[in-house]
Structure formats: structure tokens, C-alpha cells
Write a protein that holds these residues in place. Structure first.
Motif, mmCIF file in Angstrom:
data_model
loop_
_atom_site.group_PDB
_atom_site.id
_atom_site.type_symbol
_atom_site.label_atom_id
_atom_site.label_comp_id
_atom_site.label_asym_id
_atom_site.label_seq_id
_atom_site.Cartn_x
_atom_site.Cartn_y
_atom_site.Cartn_z
ATOM 1 N N GLN A 115 -70.674 -54.457 39.175
ATOM 2 C CA GLN A 115 -71.902 -54.590 38.602
ATOM 3 C C GLN A 115 -72.147 -56.074 37.645
ATOM 4 N N ALA A 116 -71.085 -56.295 37.011
ATOM 5 C CA ALA A 116 -70.780 -57.667 36.329
ATOM 6 C C ALA A 116 -71.109 -58.662 37.186
ATOM 7 N N ILE A 117 -70.492 -58.644 38.279
ATOM 8 C CA ILE A 117 -70.759 -59.702 39.207
ATOM 9 C C ILE A 117 -72.332 -59.952 40.049
ATOM 10 N N PHE A 118 -72.888 -58.596 40.282
ATOM 11 C CA PHE A 118 -74.186 -58.504 40.572
ATOM 12 C C PHE A 118 -75.085 -59.209 39.453
ATOM 13 N N GLY A 119 -74.441 -58.671 38.301
ATOM 14 C CA GLY A 119 -75.545 -59.079 37.156
ATOM 15 C C GLY A 119 -75.613 -60.691 36.874
ATOM 16 N N ILE A 120 -74.498 -61.086 36.812
ATOM 17 C CA ILE A 120 -74.373 -62.758 36.744
ATOM 18 C C ILE A 120 -75.056 -63.447 37.839
ATOM 19 N N LEU A 121 -74.763 -62.995 39.372
ATOM 20 C CA LEU A 121 -75.442 -63.744 40.412
ATOM 21 C C LEU A 121 -76.893 -63.469 40.358
ATOM 22 N N ALA A 122 -77.343 -62.259 39.958
ATOM 23 C CA ALA A 122 -78.869 -62.070 39.991
ATOM 24 C C ALA A 122 -79.239 -63.001 38.965
ATOM 25 N N VAL A 123 -79.079 -63.130 37.797
ATOM 26 C CA VAL A 123 -79.331 -64.020 36.666
ATOM 27 C C VAL A 123 -79.564 -65.276 37.296
ATOM 28 N N VAL A 124 -78.900 -65.708 38.087
ATOM 29 C CA VAL A 124 -78.879 -67.171 38.597
ATOM 30 C C VAL A 124 -80.033 -67.372 39.807
ATOM 31 N N GLY A 126 -82.621 -65.139 39.894
ATOM 32 C CA GLY A 126 -84.040 -65.050 38.963
ATOM 33 C C GLY A 126 -84.526 -66.268 38.524
ATOM 34 N N LEU A 127 -83.336 -66.904 37.773
ATOM 35 C CA LEU A 127 -83.885 -68.202 37.126
ATOM 36 C C LEU A 127 -84.334 -69.252 38.296
ATOM 37 N N TYR A 128 -83.611 -69.398 39.553
ATOM 38 C CA TYR A 128 -84.186 -70.102 40.369
ATOM 39 C C TYR A 128 -85.699 -69.747 40.636
ATOM 40 N N MET A 129 -85.663 -68.602 41.105
ATOM 41 C CA MET A 129 -87.177 -68.079 41.400
ATOM 42 C C MET A 129 -88.154 -68.455 40.233
ATOM 43 N N ALA A 130 -87.752 -67.988 38.975
ATOM 44 C CA ALA A 130 -88.705 -68.431 38.176
ATOM 45 C C ALA A 130 -89.053 -69.775 37.589
ATOM 46 N N GLY A 163 -74.586 -57.388 48.204
ATOM 47 C CA GLY A 163 -75.219 -56.730 49.119
ATOM 48 C C GLY A 163 -76.605 -57.290 49.429
ATOM 49 N N ILE A 164 -76.501 -58.368 49.722
ATOM 50 C CA ILE A 164 -77.957 -59.260 50.132
ATOM 51 C C ILE A 164 -77.811 -60.006 51.568
ATOM 52 N N GLY A 165 -78.891 -60.271 52.091
ATOM 53 C CA GLY A 165 -78.578 -60.960 53.350
ATOM 54 C C GLY A 165 -78.690 -62.445 53.195
ATOM 55 N N GLY A 166 -79.363 -63.339 53.760
ATOM 56 C CA GLY A 166 -79.326 -64.640 53.797
ATOM 57 C C GLY A 166 -80.261 -65.291 53.001
ATOM 58 N N GLY A 167 -81.361 -64.583 52.689
ATOM 59 C CA GLY A 167 -82.616 -64.967 51.990
ATOM 60 C C GLY A 167 -82.332 -65.750 50.374
ATOM 61 N N SER A 168 -81.651 -64.824 49.580
ATOM 62 C CA SER A 168 -81.689 -65.357 48.252
ATOM 63 C C SER A 168 -80.755 -66.518 47.978
ATOM 64 N N LYS A 251 -93.813 -64.503 42.345
ATOM 65 C CA LYS A 251 -92.394 -64.765 42.359
ATOM 66 C C LYS A 251 -91.723 -65.149 41.321
ATOM 67 N N ARG A 252 -92.399 -66.085 40.279
ATOM 68 C CA ARG A 252 -91.893 -66.211 39.033
ATOM 69 C C ARG A 252 -91.981 -65.098 37.971
ATOM 70 N N VAL A 253 -92.984 -64.449 38.329
ATOM 71 C CA VAL A 253 -92.921 -62.831 37.497
ATOM 72 C C VAL A 253 -91.691 -61.994 37.935
ATOM 73 N N PHE A 254 -91.530 -62.253 39.300
ATOM 74 C CA PHE A 254 -90.357 -60.995 39.802
ATOM 75 C C PHE A 254 -89.243 -61.944 39.427
ATOM 76 N N GLY A 255 -88.763 -62.975 39.258
ATOM 77 C CA GLY A 255 -87.791 -64.033 38.878
ATOM 78 C C GLY A 255 -87.304 -63.647 37.554
ATOM 79 N N ALA A 256 -88.345 -63.353 36.496
ATOM 80 C CA ALA A 256 -88.140 -62.823 35.126
ATOM 81 C C ALA A 256 -87.802 -61.443 35.180
ATOM 82 N N PHE A 257 -88.408 -60.448 36.086
ATOM 83 C CA PHE A 257 -88.151 -59.117 35.935
ATOM 84 C C PHE A 257 -86.702 -58.820 36.604
ATOM 85 N N LEU A 258 -86.346 -59.702 37.666
ATOM 86 C CA LEU A 258 -84.957 -59.757 38.262
ATOM 87 C C LEU A 258 -83.856 -60.103 37.089
ATOM 88 N N ILE A 259 -84.411 -61.071 36.340
ATOM 89 C CA ILE A 259 -83.293 -61.278 35.138
ATOM 90 C C ILE A 259 -82.946 -60.188 34.206
#
Length: 272
Positions: A115-124, A126-130, A163-168, A251-259
Motif C-alpha cells: 500500500q505504501a509503495i503504491f501510494g508513493i508511486l501514485a503520488v508521482v 498524479g503529480l505528472y498528470m496534474a 499492478g499497472i501496465g505500460g501507460g502510467s 487529466k489534471r483533475v484526475f491527477g489531483a484525484f489520484l493524489i
């Protein structure tokens, strides 16, 4: 709740999750895994499967869906000549090595660590998307030599741990190295296949102790089948919406939501 009641509740939740993931994938071009993993995490937790291997269940089931969606995407993009097969061939060996190491690491960790690993990477992510800009560059061509030897396993390793593919990770990386966005999206779908196939093989032979009905190894077959069915229906809806509106602000809104989602997972991982 009896087994049939649990199964019915799980079916209902997964149908909603699959529909949402499909629309977002079509609308924003984001991989389904970035949506599916936290959605599975909350759904399976609500249904009472919140054990020490919950995240393994979520990662494995997400990656299983990515095999199907990525193969379908690669075939569609290849008909338009958009897939860069030279990049795929050059990066595939390292990505496979990274994916295998990712499975070995994921199966050795407890759910809270993942969970912690996913959270840290998802913040990264999300920040790129936003905040990311299409003009950003790290180089004029995709890396070769030692840099590719280093980056390709890292891409596979981190993708499996999320748990993701190549896109993110693949699309931003290729964009930063001057690959046109449509070619990057098409080629990243190929990355998804290369990441997911060895990872799912590993997860299929690694059972979890607390699992929903019809789980093979760490892959829940009910969630897998329902998500595939729903994304096939709803992804074209999202793609149609993308042609009618500018997806960049979304995409920017989703980035913020993902964060926010990622920060909440970090909170749970910390026991708060």
C-alpha cells in the motif's frame, strides 16, 4: 453474509469499478490498473477480505485484466502503424526481468508495505498528470546502452508493484525522450503485455490465504471477467467523449484525484 450474498455484492461492486475504469481509460488514455488497484483494494476490503495479502490480490487481478486490454490495444494500434516495434524489442528483455523481480518482491511483502509503495508511486504519477507539460524533454531519442539496461527493468519492476501496465510510466518516459504521443501510447500498450504476462504467471502460482470465491493463485477470476466485459463496453464511450471535449483539464483533475486516493492509501498503510 453467506457465500452467494458475498458473490452478488462483489459482482455489483466490480461491475461499477469496471465501467468507471473503462470510461477513464477511453477518455484520458490512462491505464486501467491505476484505477483498478485502489478500487479493488476498497471493494475487497469492504467485502471482508482485508488480510495481510490483500494488495497481492489487487495487483494480480489488475495485471490479469491488463493482458487482455493491452493485447487488444496493441492490435488496434498496429493496424494504424503506430506501434514502434524497435523500441518494444529493445526494451522487452529488461522489462521482463523487472516484472519477474516485481512479482518476487510483491509476494514477499505484506499488504501494508505494498500500500505504501503504491501510494508513493501514485503520488508521482498524479503529480505528472496534474502538472506535467508536453514540452518537457530529457533527450531527443529513447535511451540505448547502459541507460536502457537500467531503466527497462525499473519500468517493469515498478509497474508490477503498482499492478499497472505500460501507460502510467511508459508514456511519460517516451514523451520525455521525444517519442510522439500517439506512438508512445501505442508502444506503451506493448509494454503492458510484456509486463503483465510474466507477472500474472508468477501470481497464478502464488496463492493468498484470504481470498474471494473463484480465486486462482492471487488472481480473482470473477473480478477479472467482469472488468474485461465492462471495459470492452465502456472504453469506447470514454473515447467518444474525448473527441467531444478537451481531455487535458480532465487529466489534471484526475491527477489531483489520484493524489488524494494515494494519500489515503498511505494513511491506511501507516495505521492512521
Amino acid at each position: 453474509m453467506d457465500d452467494m450474498g458475498l458473490l452478488a455484492a462483489m459482482v455489483a461492486l466490480i461491475l461499477v469499478i469496471g465501467a468507471f475504469a473503462g470510461v477513464l481509460a477511453g477518455l484520458l488514455g490512462v491505464g486501467g490498473g491505476i484505477v483498478l488497484v485502489p478500487a479493488f483494494f476498497y471493494a475487497f476490503g469492504v467485502l471482508g477480505y482485508d488480510g495481510p495479502q490483500l494488495m497481492q490480490l489487487c495487483l494480480a487481478t489488475s495485471l490479469a485484466t491488463i493482458i487482455v486490454t493491452s493485447v487488444r490495444s496493441v492490435l488496434a494500434h498496429n493496424k494504424k502503424g503506430a506501434v514502434d516495434w524497435a523500441i518494444l524489442q529493445g526494451w522487452a528483455p529488461g522489462i521482463v526481468v523487472g516484472a519477474v523481480l516485481g512479482v518476487l518482491t510483491a509476494t514477499a511483502l505484506r499488504s501494508d508495505a505494498l500500500q505504501a509503495i503504491f501510494g508513493i508511486l501514485a503520488v508521482v504519477v498524479g503529480l505528472y498528470m496534474a502538472l506535467g507539460k508536453s514540452s518537457w524533454r530529457l533527450g531527443e531519442a529513447m535511451p540505448h546502452g547502459i541507460l536502457r539496461v537500467v531503466l527497462s527493468p525499473v519500468l517493469g519492476f515498478l509497474s508490477v508493484l503498482m499492478g499497472i501496465g505500460g501507460g502510467s510510466f511508459g508514456v511519460p518516459m517516451m514523451s520525455l525522450y521525444n517519442v510522439p504521443i500517439h506512438r508512445a501510447v501505442a508502444t506503451a500498450a506493448g509494454f503492458g503485455v510484456i509486463i503483465a504476462v510474466p507477472a500474472v504467471i508468477g501470481f497464478l502460482i502464488t496463492p493468498v490465504e484470504i481470498a474471494p470465491p473463484l480465486t486462482l493463485g492471487s488472481v480473482n477470476l470473477v473480478a477479472f471477467a467482469l472488468v474485461i466485459a465492462m471495459t470492452l463496453i465502456t472504453a469506447p464511450w470514454g473515447a467518444a467523449l474525448a473527441h467531444r471535449m478537451d481531455p487535458k483539464p480532465l487529466k489534471r483533475v484526475f491527477g489531483a484525484f489520484l493524489i488524494l486516493v494515494a494519500l489515503n492509501m498511505l494513511r491506511k498503510a501507516a495505521g492512521w
